[in-house]
Design a protein around this motif. Structure first.
Motif, PDB file in Angstrom:
ATOM      1  N   ASN A   1     -36.864  24.513  93.625  1.00  0.00           N
ATOM      2  CA  ASN A   1     -38.083  23.713  93.562  1.00  0.00           C
ATOM      3  C   ASN A   1     -37.970  22.577  92.539  1.00  0.00           C
ATOM      4  OD1 ASN A   1     -40.658  22.857  94.071  1.00  0.00           O
ATOM      5  ND2 ASN A   1     -41.675  24.711  93.356  1.00  0.00           N
ATOM      6  N   TYR A   2     -37.092  21.618  92.846  1.00  0.00           N
ATOM      7  CA  TYR A   2     -36.962  20.445  91.991  1.00  0.00           C
ATOM      8  C   TYR A   2     -38.236  19.606  92.018  1.00  0.00           C
ATOM      9  CZ  TYR A   2     -31.955  21.158  91.204  1.00  0.00           C
ATOM     10  OH  TYR A   2     -30.729  21.664  90.811  1.00  0.00           O
ATOM     11  N   ASP A   3     -38.988  19.689  93.108  1.00  0.00           N
ATOM     12  CA  ASP A   3     -40.246  18.952  93.212  1.00  0.00           C
ATOM     13  C   ASP A   3     -41.188  19.344  92.073  1.00  0.00           C
ATOM     14  OD1 ASP A   3     -41.725  17.045  94.438  1.00  0.00           O
ATOM     15  OD2 ASP A   3     -42.244  18.198  96.207  1.00  0.00           O
ATOM     16  N   LEU A   4     -41.313  20.637  91.837  1.00  0.00           N
ATOM     17  CA  LEU A   4     -42.160  21.118  90.740  1.00  0.00           C
ATOM     18  C   LEU A   4     -41.557  20.761  89.388  1.00  0.00           C
ATOM     19  CD1 LEU A   4     -44.621  22.746  89.778  1.00  0.00           C
ATOM     20  CD2 LEU A   4     -43.166  24.780  89.814  1.00  0.00           C
ATOM     21  N   GLN A   5     -40.246  20.869  89.275  1.00  0.00           N
ATOM     22  CA  GLN A   5     -39.588  20.521  88.012  1.00  0.00           C
ATOM     23  C   GLN A   5     -39.937  19.091  87.592  1.00  0.00           C
ATOM     24  OE1 GLN A   5     -35.795  18.850  88.012  1.00  0.00           O
ATOM     25  NE2 GLN A   5     -34.942  20.115  86.372  1.00  0.00           N
ATOM     26  N   LYS A   6     -39.915  18.159  88.541  1.00  0.00           N
ATOM     27  CA  LYS A   6     -40.212  16.760  88.236  1.00  0.00           C
ATOM     28  C   LYS A   6     -41.638  16.598  87.728  1.00  0.00           C
ATOM     29  CE  LYS A   6     -37.056  15.341  91.908  1.00  0.00           C
ATOM     30  NZ  LYS A   6     -36.988  14.931  93.325  1.00  0.00           N
ATOM     31  N   ASP A   7     -42.569  17.344  88.335  1.00  0.00           N
ATOM     32  CA  ASP A   7     -43.962  17.236  87.904  1.00  0.00           C
ATOM     33  C   ASP A   7     -44.159  17.835  86.515  1.00  0.00           C
ATOM     34  OD1 ASP A   7     -44.744  15.961  90.232  1.00  0.00           O
ATOM     35  OD2 ASP A   7     -45.226  17.827  91.272  1.00  0.00           O
ATOM     36  N   ILE A   8     -43.512  18.968  86.237  1.00  0.00           N
ATOM     37  CA  ILE A   8     -43.602  19.572  84.901  1.00  0.00           C
ATOM     38  C   ILE A   8     -43.011  18.627  83.859  1.00  0.00           C
ATOM     39  CG2 ILE A   8     -42.760  21.455  83.445  1.00  0.00           C
ATOM     40  CD1 ILE A   8     -42.937  23.307  85.837  1.00  0.00           C
ATOM     41  N   PHE A   9     -41.881  18.007  84.189  1.00  0.00           N
ATOM     42  CA  PHE A   9     -41.259  17.062  83.251  1.00  0.00           C
ATOM     43  C   PHE A   9     -42.164  15.860  82.996  1.00  0.00           C
ATOM     44  CE2 PHE A   9     -36.418  18.047  83.552  1.00  0.00           C
ATOM     45  CZ  PHE A   9     -36.693  19.371  83.303  1.00  0.00           C
ATOM     46  N   SER A  10     -42.802  15.350  84.057  1.00  0.00           N
ATOM     47  CA  SER A  10     -43.701  14.202  83.891  1.00  0.00           C
ATOM     48  C   SER A  10     -44.849  14.536  82.961  1.00  0.00           C
ATOM     49  CB  SER A  10     -44.255  13.758  85.255  1.00  0.00           C
ATOM     50  OG  SER A  10     -43.230  13.232  86.070  1.00  0.00           O
ATOM     51  N   LEU A  11     -45.310  15.788  83.010  1.00  0.00           N
ATOM     52  CA  LEU A  11     -46.431  16.226  82.176  1.00  0.00           C
ATOM     53  C   LEU A  11     -46.021  16.468  80.731  1.00  0.00           C
ATOM     54  CD1 LEU A  11     -49.371  17.348  81.879  1.00  0.00           C
ATOM     55  CD2 LEU A  11     -48.412  19.590  82.506  1.00  0.00           C
ATOM     56  N   ILE A  12     -44.947  17.233  80.524  1.00  0.00           N
ATOM     57  CA  ILE A  12     -44.631  17.724  79.175  1.00  0.00           C
ATOM     58  C   ILE A  12     -43.532  16.915  78.488  1.00  0.00           C
ATOM     59  CG2 ILE A  12     -43.749  19.718  77.875  1.00  0.00           C
ATOM     60  CD1 ILE A  12     -45.170  21.518  79.885  1.00  0.00           C
ATOM     61  N   ILE A  13     -42.499  16.536  79.204  1.00  0.00           N
ATOM     62  CA  ILE A  13     -41.378  15.816  78.575  1.00  0.00           C
ATOM     63  C   ILE A  13     -41.653  14.318  78.512  1.00  0.00           C
ATOM     64  CG2 ILE A  13     -38.941  15.224  78.782  1.00  0.00           C
ATOM     65  CD1 ILE A  13     -38.491  17.999  80.009  1.00  0.00           C
ATOM     66  N   ASP A  14     -41.933  13.702  79.655  1.00  0.00           N
ATOM     67  CA  ASP A  14     -42.157  12.252  79.683  1.00  0.00           C
ATOM     68  C   ASP A  14     -43.561  11.873  79.230  1.00  0.00           C
ATOM     69  OD1 ASP A  14     -39.601  12.084  80.831  1.00  0.00           O
ATOM     70  OD2 ASP A  14     -40.406  12.232  82.868  1.00  0.00           O
ATOM     71  N   GLN A  15     -44.497  12.818  79.318  1.00  0.00           N
ATOM     72  CA  GLN A  15     -45.908  12.570  79.012  1.00  0.00           C
ATOM     73  C   GLN A  15     -46.412  11.343  79.770  1.00  0.00           C
ATOM     74  OE1 GLN A  15     -46.286  12.500  74.705  1.00  0.00           O
ATOM     75  NE2 GLN A  15     -45.807  14.666  74.520  1.00  0.00           N
ATOM     76  N   ALA A  16     -45.959  11.262  81.026  1.00  0.00           N
ATOM     77  CA  ALA A  16     -46.316  10.131  81.884  1.00  0.00           C
ATOM     78  C   ALA A  16     -47.573  10.400  82.694  1.00  0.00           C
ATOM     79  CB  ALA A  16     -45.152   9.818  82.827  1.00  0.00           C
TER      80      ALA A  16
END
Length: 589
Positions: free
Chosen positions: A372-387
């Motif tokens: 589930n890379y789709d979910l990984q990208k969304d989690i990263f956008s929220l917590i890592i990139d704060q985008a």
């Protein structure tokens, strides 16, 4: 009412077979546009001109633009006709059927009812149940643990990896650490390829019927599976059927014999004779000469690799396969692959590697799951990139969920890092150690609490770091003095809590409240029998959640329940109905 936003069609998500008597129907509308949706339904074959059964649909998901309503019908006769009645918040109502919209109810057999012909036995998806109770641990064998045979190693354990580094990790080394994995709480191991190959990663396989000598032999592979099974740990192997290695016998024959080779149709030559220097043939990615692309539309090629899959499934008593570059392989092959293996082992777990939305492979005739890379990208956008903020995150993941049958989100393999991506710790490398730990704990907890099967990449649990490939494939750290033991204890606690609560394996996601300014998200995981409330603060400040924003019943539930799991401090003030939650915190009630 925005009629152009209302959609229902004959696709396997909006008309979804659940079991031999149950049909799920969905309809999409514009966000916050409809007050209620009612289904009128009845048998297709009836003396009555019009059906009289009616049921109200429930709101299943909300995306940024859409509301998705759903209903499950338990039917004695699954040959059904139906239409929808929709009403907005000011009382305007429309009937909706195959012909479109009308203010007056259409009547008569031929007035345009949606139809469902019948549920046939072959329509019923046969999803294995055991994977939803798993915590998967991904191992890159050369880097996990070495037992003896140090002569196989070309690089010193603990040094930074290069693309051709070989450290000598092997299958016996994994066997030696099964107790560690059991103590961690792991219930499934996913191994990257273990078959004979000249590389350290083994994705260019030269012999599909031989365990790579660097890793061991058939006897050791059988021992690994047997010892894992004694500990109730499943084994999942990597299947590389998109391409072979350039040393594979069929490709070597084509190199030598050109047009006269009987394996001409096993590959995609662009001209003849083939040349490793010119790379005049299709490969994995672009011009990767040691990975010639297989023609999996060719029947002989299909037959060969189906036999490979059958052999190892039976010989090792495997529990699952992870399919490399799954989206580029012929679906015709995957249909046969699934049918072949399910006849041998009905509950074998088939996971595809697809880096984007994968609904076309998850209709019950190809894969059981995808990474589930789709979910990984969304989690990263929220917590890592704060985008994005918490409200956008919630809408995005629901937009992902709505593309799948209702059971599928719980079957997807939720990951944060893999052998193809930088490690989670790497993204926070510029933070102080204490702040880094907070972020890793936050992101891993969210991973475990969302619908799906959590996967831990070896070493993430002890703080192993690394950038892009090959740096993300560093050797495992086994000296406790060099491990992040606080992070390890977090993972043990998190895994135990996850496994003890069945709702995390079967619960359906429901957003309750989100605040873009405070970056707070409140959501529920629900089954017919149970509910968990998750309150998350993704901001860097202490936040106050005013419980007046929630429904009375839910507010009482939060006020009267003791939190079961939390990362950081929280407080509840019953006088003011305020839930005070500290930064980077998730609380489960």
């Amino acid at each position: 009412m925005i009629l152009s936003a209302i959609t229902h069609s004959y696709n396997p998500v909006q008309q979804s077979v659940v079991d031999e008597n149950t049909l799920e129907l969905r309809i999409e509308t514009a966000r916050d546009d409809i007050s209620r949706v009612v289904l009128l339904y009845g048998p297709r074959y009836s003396e009555s001109e019009d059906p009289s059964n009616s049921k109200k649909l429930k709101l299943l998901y909300q995306t940024a633009e859409k509301d998705i309503y759903s209903i499950r019908l338990n039917l004695n006769d699954t040959r059904v006709r139906y239409m929808f009645y929709l009403e907005d918040f000011i009382g305007n109502g429309y009937w909706y059927n195959e012909k479109g919209f009308s203010i007056k109810r259409p009547r008569g057999h031929h007035s345009g009812y949606f139809q469902f012909s019948i549920i046939n036995e072959s329509d019923i998806p046969a999803w294995p149940e055991w994977p939803k109770q798993q915590v998967v641990y991904q191992i890159f064998p050369d880097r996990f643990n070495r037992s003896g045979k140090e002569n196989m190693a070309k690089s010193k354990w603990g040094t930074l990896p290069e693309s051709n580094s070989i450290y000598g990790g092997n299958l016996q080394g994994i066997i030696d650490k099964l107790d560690y994995l059991e103590n961690l709480g792991i219930t499934s191991i996913y191994l990257t390829p273990i078959f004979k190959s000249p590389s350290n990663h083994k994705y260019n396989i030269d012999d599909y019927y031989q365990i790579d000598p660097n890793f061991g032999n058939l006897k050791v592979a059988k021992k690994l599976v047997a010892e894992a099974h004694k500990r109730n740990i499943k084994i999942i192997l990597d299947a590389v059927f998109n391409h072979s290695g350039s040393g594979f016998f069929a490709f070597q024959d084509l190199l030598q014999n050109g047009r006269n080779s009987k394996y001409l149709n096993w590959y995609y030559p662009e001209s003849l004779p083939l040349s490793l220097n010119e790379i005049n043939y299709k490969t994995f990615a672009n011009n990767v000469k040691q990975m010639p692309r297989l023609n999996m539309n060719n029947q002989e090629t299909q037959d060969y690799f189906l036999e490979v899959a059958k052999y190892w499934t039976q010989e090792l008593n495997l529990d699952g396969w992870r399919l490399d570059v799954a989206d580029e392989v012929s679906s015709d092959f995957w249909y046969k692959f699934r049918k072949t293996l399910k006849e041998i082992k009905p509950d074998i777990f088939i996971i595809g590697e697809v880096w984007y939305r994968a609904n076309k492979w998850l209709e019950g005739d190809q894969f059981d799951s995808v990474m589930n890379y789709d979910l990984q990208k969304d989690i990263f956008s929220l917590i890592i990139d704060q985008a994005i903020t918490a409200d956008v995150f919630s809408k995005r993941i629901q937009n992902n969920f709505k593309n799948y049958k209702t059971e599928i989100p719980n079957q997807l393999l939720n990951l944060l890092d893999t052998h193809d991506t930088p490690r989670i710790s790497w993204y926070f490398k510029n933070l102080k150690q204490s702040e880094k730990e907070k972020k890793i704990k936050l992101i891993s907890t969210l991973q475990f609490l969302l619908p799906g099967i959590p996967m831990v990449y070896y070493g993430t649990e002890i703080g192993l770091t690394g950038g892009d490939d090959p740096d993300c494939r560093r050797t495992m750290i086994w000296n406790p003095q060099n491990q992040n033991t606080d992070l390890l204890m977090h993972y043990k606690k998190l895994i135990k809590y996850y496994k003890d609560q069945l709702i995390f394996q079967n619960g359906k996601y429901k957003e309750i409240y989100s605040d873009a300014v405070k970056n707070i998200l409140v959501f529920a995981l629900e089954t017919n029998e149970n509910k968990k409330i998750i309150i998350a603060n993704f901001s860097e400040q202490k936040q106050i959640l005013n419980l007046d924003n929630l429904q009375i019943k839910l507010r009482k539930f939060i006020l009267n329940s003791k939190p079961e799991f939390n990362l950081n401090s929280y407080d509840i003030d019953p006088k003011t109905d305020e839930f005070i939650i500290f930064p980077n915190n998730i609380v489960v009630i």
